[in-house]
Scaffold this active site. Structure first.
Site, PDB file in Angstrom:
ATOM      1  N   ASP A 249     -35.073  -9.854  -1.271  1.00  9.27           N
ATOM      2  CA  ASP A 249     -33.690 -10.294  -1.114  1.00  9.27           C
ATOM      3  C   ASP A 249     -33.073  -9.553   0.091  1.00  9.27           C
ATOM      4  O   ASP A 249     -33.205  -8.334   0.201  1.00  9.27           O
ATOM      5  CB  ASP A 249     -32.942  -9.952  -2.414  1.00  9.27           C
ATOM      6  CG  ASP A 249     -31.570 -10.595  -2.496  1.00  9.27           C
ATOM      7  OD1 ASP A 249     -31.315 -11.553  -1.750  1.00  9.27           O
ATOM      8  OD2 ASP A 249     -30.758 -10.139  -3.334  1.00  9.27           O
ATOM      9  N   HIS A 250     -32.406 -10.275   0.965  1.00  7.77           N
ATOM     10  CA  HIS A 250     -31.716  -9.677   2.121  1.00  7.77           C
ATOM     11  C   HIS A 250     -32.541  -8.672   2.921  1.00  7.77           C
ATOM     12  O   HIS A 250     -32.139  -7.515   3.065  1.00  7.77           O
ATOM     13  CB  HIS A 250     -30.402  -9.015   1.702  1.00  7.77           C
ATOM     14  CG  HIS A 250     -29.343 -10.008   1.328  1.00  7.77           C
ATOM     15  ND1 HIS A 250     -28.686 -10.790   2.240  1.00  7.77           N
ATOM     16  CD2 HIS A 250     -28.866 -10.371   0.118  1.00  7.77           C
ATOM     17  CE1 HIS A 250     -27.838 -11.582   1.610  1.00  7.77           C
ATOM     18  NE2 HIS A 250     -27.935 -11.372   0.323  1.00  7.77           N
TER      19      HIS A 250
ATOM     20  N   ASP B  37     -27.219 -11.786 -10.092  1.00  6.80           N
ATOM     21  CA  ASP B  37     -27.463 -10.371 -10.369  1.00  6.80           C
ATOM     22  C   ASP B  37     -26.351  -9.815 -11.256  1.00  6.80           C
ATOM     23  O   ASP B  37     -26.593  -9.269 -12.331  1.00  6.80           O
ATOM     24  CB  ASP B  37     -27.561  -9.588  -9.047  1.00  6.80           C
ATOM     25  CG  ASP B  37     -28.022  -8.156  -9.254  1.00  6.80           C
ATOM     26  OD1 ASP B  37     -28.433  -7.809 -10.381  1.00  6.80           O
ATOM     27  OD2 ASP B  37     -27.978  -7.360  -8.291  1.00  6.80           O
TER      28      ASP B  37
ATOM     29  N   ASN C 192     -28.796 -17.308  -6.649  1.00  3.51           N
ATOM     30  CA  ASN C 192     -28.974 -15.868  -6.858  1.00  3.51           C
ATOM     31  C   ASN C 192     -28.026 -15.334  -7.924  1.00  3.51           C
ATOM     32  O   ASN C 192     -26.808 -15.491  -7.818  1.00  3.51           O
ATOM     33  CB  ASN C 192     -28.730 -15.119  -5.550  1.00  3.51           C
ATOM     34  CG  ASN C 192     -29.834 -15.346  -4.541  1.00  3.51           C
ATOM     35  OD1 ASN C 192     -30.741 -16.154  -4.756  1.00  3.51           O
ATOM     36  ND2 ASN C 192     -29.769 -14.622  -3.439  1.00  3.51           N
TER      37      ASN C 192
ATOM     38  N   SER D 188     -23.818 -15.903  -6.794  1.00  2.07           N
ATOM     39  CA  SER D 188     -23.493 -17.021  -7.679  1.00  2.07           C
ATOM     40  C   SER D 188     -23.509 -16.676  -9.157  1.00  2.07           C
ATOM     41  O   SER D 188     -23.792 -17.519 -10.002  1.00  2.07           O
ATOM     42  CB  SER D 188     -24.430 -18.188  -7.393  1.00  2.07           C
ATOM     43  OG  SER D 188     -24.082 -18.744  -6.140  1.00  2.07           O
TER      44      SER D 188
ATOM     45  N   ASP E 176     -32.310 -11.766   6.665  1.00  2.00           N
ATOM     46  CA  ASP E 176     -30.875 -11.994   6.822  1.00  2.00           C
ATOM     47  C   ASP E 176     -30.440 -11.499   8.196  1.00  2.00           C
ATOM     48  O   ASP E 176     -30.026 -10.361   8.359  1.00  2.00           O
ATOM     49  CB  ASP E 176     -30.098 -11.291   5.709  1.00  2.00           C
ATOM     50  CG  ASP E 176     -28.596 -11.531   5.846  1.00  2.00           C
ATOM     51  OD1 ASP E 176     -28.186 -12.227   6.807  1.00  2.00           O
ATOM     52  OD2 ASP E 176     -27.830 -11.028   5.001  1.00  2.00           O
TER      53      ASP E 176
ATOM     54  N   GLU F  78     -30.382 -16.995   6.658  1.00  2.00           N
ATOM     55  CA  GLU F  78     -28.969 -17.131   6.274  1.00  2.00           C
ATOM     56  C   GLU F  78     -28.133 -17.413   7.508  1.00  2.00           C
ATOM     57  O   GLU F  78     -28.325 -16.810   8.566  1.00  2.00           O
ATOM     58  CB  GLU F  78     -28.459 -15.856   5.584  1.00  2.00           C
ATOM     59  CG  GLU F  78     -26.938 -15.904   5.337  1.00  2.00           C
ATOM     60  CD  GLU F  78     -26.428 -14.877   4.334  1.00  2.00           C
ATOM     61  OE1 GLU F  78     -27.187 -14.495   3.428  1.00  2.00           O
ATOM     62  OE2 GLU F  78     -25.267 -14.466   4.471  1.00  2.00           O
TER      63      GLU F  78
ATOM     64  N   HIS G 218     -20.739 -11.241  -2.851  1.00  2.28           N
ATOM     65  CA  HIS G 218     -21.625 -10.447  -3.710  1.00  2.28           C
ATOM     66  C   HIS G 218     -20.786  -9.582  -4.638  1.00  2.28           C
ATOM     67  O   HIS G 218     -19.623  -9.318  -4.366  1.00  2.28           O
ATOM     68  CB  HIS G 218     -22.532  -9.565  -2.847  1.00  2.28           C
ATOM     69  CG  HIS G 218     -23.554 -10.346  -2.067  1.00  2.28           C
ATOM     70  ND1 HIS G 218     -23.583 -10.369  -0.700  1.00  2.28           N
ATOM     71  CD2 HIS G 218     -24.566 -11.142  -2.481  1.00  2.28           C
ATOM     72  CE1 HIS G 218     -24.593 -11.138  -0.300  1.00  2.28           C
ATOM     73  NE2 HIS G 218     -25.196 -11.619  -1.355  1.00  2.28           N
TER      74      HIS G 218
END
Ligand SMILES: [Zn+2]
Length: 351
Positions: A83-84, A271, A269, A228, A105, A142, A192
């Site tokens: 991720d990222h 978390d 995504n 999200s 990213d 992204e 985020h």
């Protein structure tokens, strides 16, 4: 089966009109929670680790935990995603660790804090696509910048500033052609972390119409929604009822995500919702018995609480029931696929 390239899962989701939750992990209980939910619902799985997660858990622990998930769930296709990624080096090190998908990213600089221009983004993303596709690994890029900060990553944009960094559909179209990414994260007003919106989001702040426009232009690109989590009131209230303090905040309603899935969103995504669920369960356990000091007595319920969230999302996004239907390919088999794809693109350019 070994870990599978994420592209296989995204393609199946696109062909069958569903979305996949991508859950972040840092430890054993979180990986177990996701696999419990996947077992129960027969769901394909995307597990993702941020740079922070890789540092916290150490790559070796993470790799072996994922291998355990694979060994114990032979019928469930599982993709492991960075991720990222903040640089091509981070993405390369993930691939070396066995990740089957990486996000480059390049919307932010290497510190993960400063928004960068289009040329930089294309240059770093293109570099990762070339290296990753050569070994059959999936790449997410992204374009546009999200709000908030998570794990030290993010420009810290607030709700107003986010509006200035929404994804421009022209740029999105150009970016996919210039880089060859498999999946594209778009900025549609989400952030985020737990504090996404100060009030229930309307079309003013959560730009679902932008997703529809981008999907019209890029019908064959898998779109990704970051930030999200839905931040449900029930999860916040468990924390609040047991001594925690979380101010009023709103996330992305599941209904809006479902609308996105109708318009090309294949990866969602999540978390924060899992963090909230675990924290609530731990607080509740301590509250119920202040004398308790066996970690299993609070990490166990935390794992259960996270599994319940994962299960709910897997069902809501439509990935439930699909694990057994996917024709799995290995990363090695994907190498040939990408070779064919790039020679097709070269031929198109010549014409
Ligand atoms: Zn993100």
């Amino acid at each position: 089966m070994p870990l599978v390239p994420m592209r296989i899962l995204l393609d199946h989701a696109a062909e069958n009109g569903y979305g996949l939750a991508a859950f972040n992990v840092n430890n054993m209980e979180q990986i177990q929670a996701i696999m419990m939910a996947a077992q129960k619902t027969d769901s394909p799985v995307i597990v993702q680790a941020s740079r922070g997660a890789r540092k916290y858990s150490n790559d070796a622990y993470l790799r072996h935990l994922m291998l355990a998930a694979v060994e114990l769930n032979p019928k469930i296709p599982i993709a492991m995603h960075q991720d990222h990624g903040n640089s091509p080096e981070t993405c390369m090190s993930a691939i070396k660790q066995g990740f089957t998908s990486v996000m480059m990213d390049g919307s932010l600089d290497e510190s993960g804090k400063v928004p960068m221009d289009y040329a930089y983004n294309v240059a770093v993303t293109r570099k990762v696509v070339e290296a990753a596709h050569a070994v059959g690994v999936t790449v997410e890029g992204e374009i546009g910048a999200l709000g908030g900060i998570e794990d030290g990553h993010g420009a810290g944009l607030d709700e107003e500033e986010v509006k200035l960094h929404l994804t421009n559909p022209d740029d999105a179209e150009r970016f996919v052609a210039d880089t060859g990414v498999d999946a594209l994260a778009v900025a549609i007003g989400t952030s985020h972390g737990a504090y996404k919106f100060k009030r229930k989001p309307t079309g003013e702040v959560l730009k679902m119409d932008l997703i529809e426009e981008i999907h019209r232009r890029l019908p064959n690109t898998h779109l990704v929604m970051h930030g999200s989590s839905s931040v449900p009131e029930e999860l916040l209230n468990v924390i609040r009822m047991h001594g925690g303090f979380i101010p009023e905040t709103y996330g992305v309603p599941v209904k809006e995500i479902q609308r996105g899935i109708k318009h090309g969103v294949r990866k969602v995504n999540i978390d924060t919702d899992n963090r909230l669920a675990m924290t609530g369960a731990i607080r509740r356990a301590f509250d119920a018995d202040p004398n308790e000091f066996d970690p299993r007595k609070y990490l166990g319920p935390a794992r259960e609480a996270m599994a319940a969230v994962c299960e709910e999302r897997m069902i809501a996004f439509g990935q439930a029931g699909n694990a057994g239907k996917i024709k799995v390919k290995t990363c090695r088999q994907m190498v040939a696929f990408y070779r064919r794809q790039s020679s097709k693109a070269a031929r198109r350019k010549k014409r």
